[in-house]
Design an enzyme around this catalytic site. Structure first.
Site, PDB file in Angstrom:
ATOM      1  N   ILE A 122      23.155  43.916  12.175  1.00 41.62           N
ATOM      2  CA  ILE A 122      24.497  44.363  11.816  1.00 41.62           C
ATOM      3  C   ILE A 122      24.442  45.472  10.769  1.00 41.62           C
ATOM      4  CG2 ILE A 122      25.597  42.171  12.450  1.00 41.62           C
ATOM      5  CD1 ILE A 122      25.804  41.611   9.385  1.00 41.62           C
ATOM      6  N   CYS A 123      25.401  46.369  10.872  1.00 49.44           N
ATOM      7  CA  CYS A 123      25.506  47.525   9.981  1.00 49.44           C
ATOM      8  C   CYS A 123      26.404  47.105   8.820  1.00 49.44           C
ATOM      9  CB  CYS A 123      26.125  48.666  10.786  1.00 49.44           C
ATOM     10  SG  CYS A 123      26.423  50.184   9.934  1.00 49.44           S
TER      11      CYS A 123
END
Lengths: 169, 401
Positions: free
Chosen positions: A115-116
Site C-alpha cells: 500500500i502507498c
C-alpha cells in the site's frame, strides 16, 4: 496531519520499549513479545469499540506476518488477505504492508500490492522509533488506507462483494 | 544482349544484396554477436569498441583506462536509474557487474529507458543481463532476483558484496544504490556500514523533477542513517502538489540525468580523474545543482556507522599532519542602526533545538525531508507492560482472539 479519531485510537495502543530487529539475536525476542502485547491490546480495544477490523499472526521467528483485514461498506463486509515481511532494518524502517489480491487494481499501490502511504506516515514513524510497532503501522497505515481506497474500489466496480456467507467474526 | 560490364555490375549488386540479407537473418537468429576481446586496444578502427574510450588516455584525461576491467560493481535496483547505470558501465567495459532486483519488466516501465516491450514479464535482472551481454560480452555478470530487505536474503546480499569482486573472494569495488524506496536504501546502508564498503546512493523524487547522488564512505562521510533523508528543494509548494490517485511519477530525462551523474562519479573515483562529488543535487525545474560534503553524525542511530567513524579517526590520527590555513569568518556588522533594531526569536535556541533535533548543516537548495525531535522519555503508563507470558503464549492468545 492525523485526524482526531486516529489520534485517540493511537493513544490507546501501548508503546514499545526494545529497539531491536530480526537480526539482533536475543534482543528480538523481547521486541516480538512487545509487538504481540501491543497487537492484542489493539485488537481488544477495537472489539470494545465495535470496530474490529483485522487479525494477524506470524511465523515462529516473527519475520513474516499474515492474516486478514476487512472493511464494512453499506452493511457488507469485504475481506482481504494481508501480508508483510519484517525488514532487516526494522524498527528504523516500518513494515511494508501488502494486500496482494488488490495488486494492479489501484494506483495507490506499489508492486506486489504494497500500500502507498501518505506523506505523513514516514516522518511520523521516524520520529517514534522504537516506540511504534506493527499495531501502530496497522492503525496509521492500513486502517486509513482501507477507509479511503475500498469505497472507491467498490464504486468503480473493481472490488465486488463475495456473497453474504461471511459472518462477522 | 547485355554486355559483360552490365553483367558484372548486376553480379556485384546481387552479391551485396545477398550479404545484406544474410546479416538480417543472422540478426534474427542472434548469431551476429560481437566476439569477446581479450585485451583492450587503442587502435582507431571502426571495429574496435574501445577505441574512443582508450582515446581518453591520449587526451590526458585518464592515465590507465584498461584498469576498468579489474573493477567489480554491485548495482542494487535495475529500474529507471539502475538499468541505464548498468548499461553505461557495460559500454565502458567494466570488469564485472552484480545486479539485484526482485521486480519484473512491465509495460508501465516503458516511459523509461533500456527495457523493451517484448521483455514484459521477464525478471528485470534476467532481461538486463541478456541485453548487456549482447552489448559487451567482455563483462562478467552475477544476477540475483530477490528482495534484499528480507531476513532470508540479506545475509546472501552481504556475502556477495564481501566476496563478489573481480578477483575471487575479494569485495566489490563499489555498491550503487538505484532503488526506489527508503527501506531498501536503509538495508544497503546497514550492509555497507557493517562491511566498511564505500557506496553511492542515488534517487529521483516521486514528482520526477529532482534527484541526487551521494557518495558514502563509512566513517568518513555522513551515512544514510546519519540524518533524515535529504530533499532537493524545487520551490514547488508541497501543499499544491497533487498526489490524488497516484503514488509516483517518472520521467526518462530526470532518471537518465541522475544515472549519468552517478556513473560519471563512479568513473572518476575508479579511474582517478577529476573530483568526486560527495553530494550532487539536481533541481530540474530551475536547473540548479547544489553540491556539498557532509560529516558523519557522531550520534548516528547505526552502531556500525559509529564504529566506522572511530576506525576512521584512528586511521586519520596515524597519518602525517598537513597544515591547513584557516580563514576566519567575520560576523556582519551594520555600520548604522540608529533604531537599535535587533532580531529576537520567539522561541529560545534550546526550544527550537529540542523540537527539531540534530539537523545537519546543508548547502543552499537542499533540506531534510523531516526533522526528528529529541527523544523524550515516554510516560511508563504509555509503555507496554512487562509480561510473564512466553512468546508462544502470546501467539496463542493472539490467535484465539
Amino acid at each position: 496531519m492525523v485526524d482526531e479519531a486516529t489520534k485517540s485510537t493511537l493513544a490507546k495502543i501501548p508503546l514499545l520499549k526494545t529497539k531491536a530487529g530480526p537480526r539482533d539475536g536475543d534482543l528480538w525476542i523481547p521486541r516480538l513479545k512487545e509487538e504481540y502485547q501491543a497487537l492484542i491490546q489493539y485488537v481488544q480495544n477495537n472489539k470494545e469499540s465495535d470496530n474490529d477490523w483485522f487479525r494477524l499472526e506470524s511465523n515462529k521467528e516473527g519475520t513474516r506476518w499474515f492474516g486478514k483485514c476487512w472493511y464494512i461498506h453499506e452493511l457488507l463486509k469485504y475481506e482481504f488477505d494481508v501480508e508483510f515481511d519484517i525488514p532487516v532494518t526494522y524498527p528504523t524502517t516500518s513494515p511494508e504492508i501488502a494486500l496482494p489480491e488488490l495488486d494492479g487494481k489501484t494506483a495507490k499501490m506499489y508492486r506486489g500490492g504494497k500500500i502507498c502511504l501518505t506523506d505523513h506516515f514516514k516522518p511520523l514513524w521516524a520520529r517514534n522509533v522504537p516506540r511504534f510497532g506493527i499495531a501502530h503501522a496497522m492503525a496509521l497505515g492500513l486502517g486509513p488506507w482501507l477507509a479511503v481506497e475500498i469505497p472507491d474500489l467498490i464504486q468503480r466496480g473493481v472490488v465486488t462483494h463475495k456473497g453474504s456467507d461471511q459472518a462477522k467474526s | 544482349m547485355a554486355t559483360i560490364e552490365e553483367l558484372n555490375k548486376t553480379r556485384v549488386e546481387l552479391r551485396e544484396k545477398l550479404e545484406q540479407e544474410t546479416r538480417k537473418v543472422q540478426e534474427l537468429k542472434g548469431t551476429a554477436k560481437r566476439e569477446p576481446i581479450a585485451k583492450m586496444s587503442a587502435e582507431v578502427v571502426d571495429s574496435n569498441p574501445y577505441s574512443r574510450l582508450m582515446a581518453l588516455k591520449r587526451m590526458g584525461i585518464v592515465e590507465d583506462y584498461e584498469k576498468i576491467r579489474s573493477f567489480s560493481i554491485a548495482v542494487v535496483g535495475v529500474g529507471g536509474v539502475g538499468s541505464v547505470t548498468a548499461e553505461m558501465l557495460t559500454r565502458c567495459g567494466i570488469g564485472k557487474l552484480l545486479l539485484f532486483d526482485y521486480d519484473k519488466v512491465e509495460l508501465a516501465n516503458m516511459n523509461r529507458l533500456f527495457y523493451q516491450p517484448h521483455q514484459a514479464g521477464l525478471s528485470k535482472v534476467e532481461a538486463a543481463e541478456r541485453t548487456l551481454r549482447e552489448i559487451n560480452p567482455d563483462v562478467e555478470f552475477e544476477v540475483y532476483n530477490y528482495n534484499i530487505t528480507t531476513v532470508d536474503n540479506f545475509q546472501h546480499f552481504m556475502d556477495r558484496i564481501r566476496l563478489g569482486g573481480k578477483e575471487k573472494d575479494k569485495p566489490v569495488d563499489l555498491v550503487l544504490s538505484c532503488v526506489d524506496n527508503f527501506e531498501a536504501r536503509m538495508a544497503i546502508n546497514t550492509a555497507c556500514n557493517e562491511l566498511g564498503q564505500s557506496w553511492f546512493e542515488s534517487g529521483v523524487s516521486e514528482n520526477a523533477v529532482s534527484g541526487h547522488i551521494q557518495f558514502i564512505v563509512p566513517g568518513d562521510t555522513s551515512c544514510f542513517a546519519c540524518a533524515p533523508p535529504l530533499v532537493v528543494a524545487t520551490h514547488t509548494d508541497e501543499r499544491t502538489l497533487k498526489k490524488e490517485g497516484v503514488c509516483a511519477a517518472s520521467l526518462p530525462t530526470t532518471m537518465a540525468v541522475v544515472a549519468g551523474f552517478l556513473v560519471q562519479n563512479v568513473l572518476k573515483y575508479l579511474l582517478k580523474f577529476g573530483q568526486v562529488s560527495y553530494y550532487l543535487g539536481y533541481n530540474a525545474l530551475q536547473d540548479y545543482f547544489p553540491t556539498m560534503r557532509m560529516k558523519p553524525n557522531p550520534q548516528c542511530d547505526d552502531t556500525h556507522c559509529r564504529k566506522q567513524q572511530q576506525l576512521f579517526q584512528e586511521r586519520e590520527a596515524a597519518k602525517p599532519k598537513v597544515e591547513v590555513e584557516k580563514v576566519e569568518e567575520l560576523a556582519a556588522v551594520h555600520e548604522d542602526n540608529e533604531w537599535s533594531i535587533e532580531i529576537v526569536s520567539e522561541t529560545t535556541a534550546e526550544e527550537a533545538q529540542a523540537a527539531q533535533g540534530d539537523v545537519p548543516s546543508l548547502t543552499h537548495g537542499v533540506t531534510v525531508a523531516y526533522t526528528k525531535p529529541v527523544q523524550q522519555e515516554a510516560d511508563s503508563s504509555e509503555l507496554v507492560s512487562n509480561t510473564e507470558l512466553s512468546l508462544e503464549d502470546l501467539m496463542k492468545q493472539m490467535q484465539s482472539l
